[in-house]
Design a protein around this motif. Structure first.
Motif, PDB file in Angstrom:
ATOM      1  N   GLN A  13      10.192   5.554   3.029  1.00 34.00           N
ATOM      2  CA  GLN A  13      10.195   4.796   1.781  1.00 34.00           C
ATOM      3  C   GLN A  13      10.789   3.402   1.999  1.00 34.00           C
ATOM      4  O   GLN A  13      10.261   2.406   1.499  1.00 34.00           O
ATOM      5  CB  GLN A  13      10.979   5.542   0.708  1.00 34.00           C
ATOM      6  CG  GLN A  13      10.323   6.839   0.289  1.00 34.00           C
ATOM      7  CD  GLN A  13      11.217   7.682  -0.571  1.00 34.00           C
ATOM      8  OE1 GLN A  13      11.895   7.173  -1.463  1.00 34.00           O
ATOM      9  NE2 GLN A  13      11.244   8.981  -0.324  1.00 34.00           N
ATOM     10  N   GLU A  17       8.876  -0.284   1.528  1.00 32.38           N
ATOM     11  CA  GLU A  17       9.401  -1.341   0.666  1.00 32.38           C
ATOM     12  C   GLU A  17       9.675  -2.618   1.447  1.00 32.38           C
ATOM     13  O   GLU A  17       9.390  -3.716   0.969  1.00 32.38           O
ATOM     14  CB  GLU A  17      10.645  -0.841  -0.071  1.00 32.38           C
ATOM     15  CG  GLU A  17      10.284   0.213  -1.110  1.00 32.38           C
ATOM     16  CD  GLU A  17      11.472   0.963  -1.673  1.00 32.38           C
ATOM     17  OE1 GLU A  17      12.571   0.895  -1.091  1.00 32.38           O
ATOM     18  OE2 GLU A  17      11.280   1.638  -2.702  1.00 32.38           O
ATOM     19  N   GLY A  20       6.663  -4.747   1.963  1.00 30.06           N
ATOM     20  CA  GLY A  20       6.093  -5.396   0.792  1.00 30.06           C
ATOM     21  C   GLY A  20       5.346  -4.467  -0.145  1.00 30.06           C
ATOM     22  O   GLY A  20       4.580  -4.920  -0.991  1.00 30.06           O
ATOM     23  N   PHE A  21       5.576  -3.165  -0.014  1.00 33.42           N
ATOM     24  CA  PHE A  21       4.939  -2.209  -0.915  1.00 33.42           C
ATOM     25  C   PHE A  21       5.890  -1.858  -2.040  1.00 33.42           C
ATOM     26  O   PHE A  21       7.097  -1.873  -1.869  1.00 33.42           O
ATOM     27  CB  PHE A  21       4.548  -0.937  -0.157  1.00 33.42           C
ATOM     28  CG  PHE A  21       3.349  -1.102   0.726  1.00 33.42           C
ATOM     29  CD1 PHE A  21       2.124  -0.594   0.349  1.00 33.42           C
ATOM     30  CD2 PHE A  21       3.452  -1.766   1.931  1.00 33.42           C
ATOM     31  CE1 PHE A  21       1.015  -0.738   1.171  1.00 33.42           C
ATOM     32  CE2 PHE A  21       2.357  -1.918   2.758  1.00 33.42           C
ATOM     33  CZ  PHE A  21       1.128  -1.401   2.371  1.00 33.42           C
ATOM     34  N   GLN A  22       5.316  -1.524  -3.185  1.00 35.63           N
ATOM     35  CA  GLN A  22       6.106  -1.179  -4.363  1.00 35.63           C
ATOM     36  C   GLN A  22       5.748   0.241  -4.795  1.00 35.63           C
ATOM     37  O   GLN A  22       4.569   0.615  -4.829  1.00 35.63           O
ATOM     38  CB  GLN A  22       5.789  -2.160  -5.487  1.00 35.63           C
ATOM     39  CG  GLN A  22       6.660  -2.035  -6.698  1.00 35.63           C
ATOM     40  CD  GLN A  22       6.356  -3.156  -7.674  1.00 35.63           C
ATOM     41  OE1 GLN A  22       5.210  -3.361  -8.047  1.00 35.63           O
ATOM     42  NE2 GLN A  22       7.372  -3.891  -8.061  1.00 35.63           N
ATOM     43  N   LYS A  23       6.755   1.025  -5.115  1.00 31.55           N
ATOM     44  CA  LYS A  23       6.546   2.408  -5.543  1.00 31.55           C
ATOM     45  C   LYS A  23       5.825   2.409  -6.889  1.00 31.55           C
ATOM     46  O   LYS A  23       6.251   1.758  -7.835  1.00 31.55           O
ATOM     47  CB  LYS A  23       7.901   3.097  -5.671  1.00 31.55           C
ATOM     48  CG  LYS A  23       7.849   4.592  -5.645  1.00 31.55           C
ATOM     49  CD  LYS A  23       9.238   5.199  -5.732  1.00 31.55           C
ATOM     50  CE  LYS A  23      10.044   4.928  -4.482  1.00 31.55           C
ATOM     51  NZ  LYS A  23      11.394   5.497  -4.533  1.00 31.55           N
ATOM     52  N   LYS A  24       4.727   3.171  -6.965  1.00 28.58           N
ATOM     53  CA  LYS A  24       3.905   3.190  -8.171  1.00 28.58           C
ATOM     54  C   LYS A  24       3.933   4.507  -8.917  1.00 28.58           C
ATOM     55  O   LYS A  24       3.683   4.541 -10.105  1.00 28.58           O
ATOM     56  CB  LYS A  24       2.445   2.858  -7.829  1.00 28.58           C
ATOM     57  CG  LYS A  24       2.261   1.472  -7.283  1.00 28.58           C
ATOM     58  CD  LYS A  24       2.607   0.439  -8.322  1.00 28.58           C
ATOM     59  CE  LYS A  24       2.341  -0.953  -7.806  1.00 28.58           C
ATOM     60  NZ  LYS A  24       2.621  -1.972  -8.794  1.00 28.58           N
ATOM     61  N   PHE A  43       2.615   4.168  -2.932  1.00 22.75           N
ATOM     62  CA  PHE A  43       3.022   2.773  -2.856  1.00 22.75           C
ATOM     63  C   PHE A  43       1.781   1.887  -2.819  1.00 22.75           C
ATOM     64  O   PHE A  43       0.774   2.257  -2.212  1.00 22.75           O
ATOM     65  CB  PHE A  43       3.817   2.499  -1.574  1.00 22.75           C
ATOM     66  CG  PHE A  43       5.171   3.139  -1.521  1.00 22.75           C
ATOM     67  CD1 PHE A  43       6.302   2.418  -1.865  1.00 22.75           C
ATOM     68  CD2 PHE A  43       5.319   4.447  -1.119  1.00 22.75           C
ATOM     69  CE1 PHE A  43       7.558   2.990  -1.791  1.00 22.75           C
ATOM     70  CE2 PHE A  43       6.570   5.041  -1.047  1.00 22.75           C
ATOM     71  CZ  PHE A  43       7.693   4.309  -1.383  1.00 22.75           C
ATOM     72  N   SER A  44       1.865   0.742  -3.458  1.00 20.85           N
ATOM     73  CA  SER A  44       0.818  -0.278  -3.384  1.00 20.85           C
ATOM     74  C   SER A  44       1.477  -1.595  -3.009  1.00 20.85           C
ATOM     75  O   SER A  44       2.649  -1.821  -3.324  1.00 20.85           O
ATOM     76  CB  SER A  44       0.119  -0.433  -4.729  1.00 20.85           C
ATOM     77  OG  SER A  44      -0.625   0.717  -5.031  1.00 20.85           O
ATOM     78  N   VAL A  46       2.594  -5.463  -3.049  1.00 20.89           N
ATOM     79  CA  VAL A  46       2.891  -6.463  -4.064  1.00 20.89           C
ATOM     80  C   VAL A  46       2.056  -7.695  -3.705  1.00 20.89           C
ATOM     81  O   VAL A  46       2.186  -8.217  -2.592  1.00 20.89           O
ATOM     82  CB  VAL A  46       4.393  -6.807  -4.085  1.00 20.89           C
ATOM     83  CG1 VAL A  46       4.687  -7.901  -5.098  1.00 20.89           C
ATOM     84  CG2 VAL A  46       5.215  -5.566  -4.382  1.00 20.89           C
ATOM     85  N   ASP A  49       3.483 -10.719  -1.818  1.00 17.01           N
ATOM     86  CA  ASP A  49       3.917 -10.478  -0.442  1.00 17.01           C
ATOM     87  C   ASP A  49       2.761 -10.456   0.543  1.00 17.01           C
ATOM     88  O   ASP A  49       2.962 -10.509   1.742  1.00 17.01           O
ATOM     89  CB  ASP A  49       4.684  -9.162  -0.348  1.00 17.01           C
ATOM     90  CG  ASP A  49       6.014  -9.229  -1.075  1.00 17.01           C
ATOM     91  OD1 ASP A  49       6.483 -10.341  -1.372  1.00 17.01           O
ATOM     92  OD2 ASP A  49       6.585  -8.162  -1.355  1.00 17.01           O
TER      93      ASP A  49
END
Length: 53
Positions: A13, A17, A20-24, A43-44, A46, A49
């Motif tokens: 995790q 992050e 540059g991924f964000q928890k969705k 995660f997708s 951002v 980024d």
């Protein structure tokens, strides 16, 4: 583009992050490991980024 990490896998995790991924959200009972079924975080990226890619 998506990335998935088991909810109990905090190291993966953090890597997601930092990349540059964000928890969705959470996918319940989405994968199977030796100990049984596990939930996965989805995660997708951002968009801001990804401008350098």
């Amino acid at each position: 583009m998506q990335l998935f990490a088991a909810t109990g896998n905090t190291a993966s995790q953090r890597v997601a992050e930092k990349a540059g991924f964000q928890k969705k959200g959470v996918l319940r009972n989405a994968d199977y490991i030796r100990t049984g079924r596990v939930d996965l975080f989805a995660f997708s990226p951002v968009p801001d980024d990804l401008s350098g890619i």
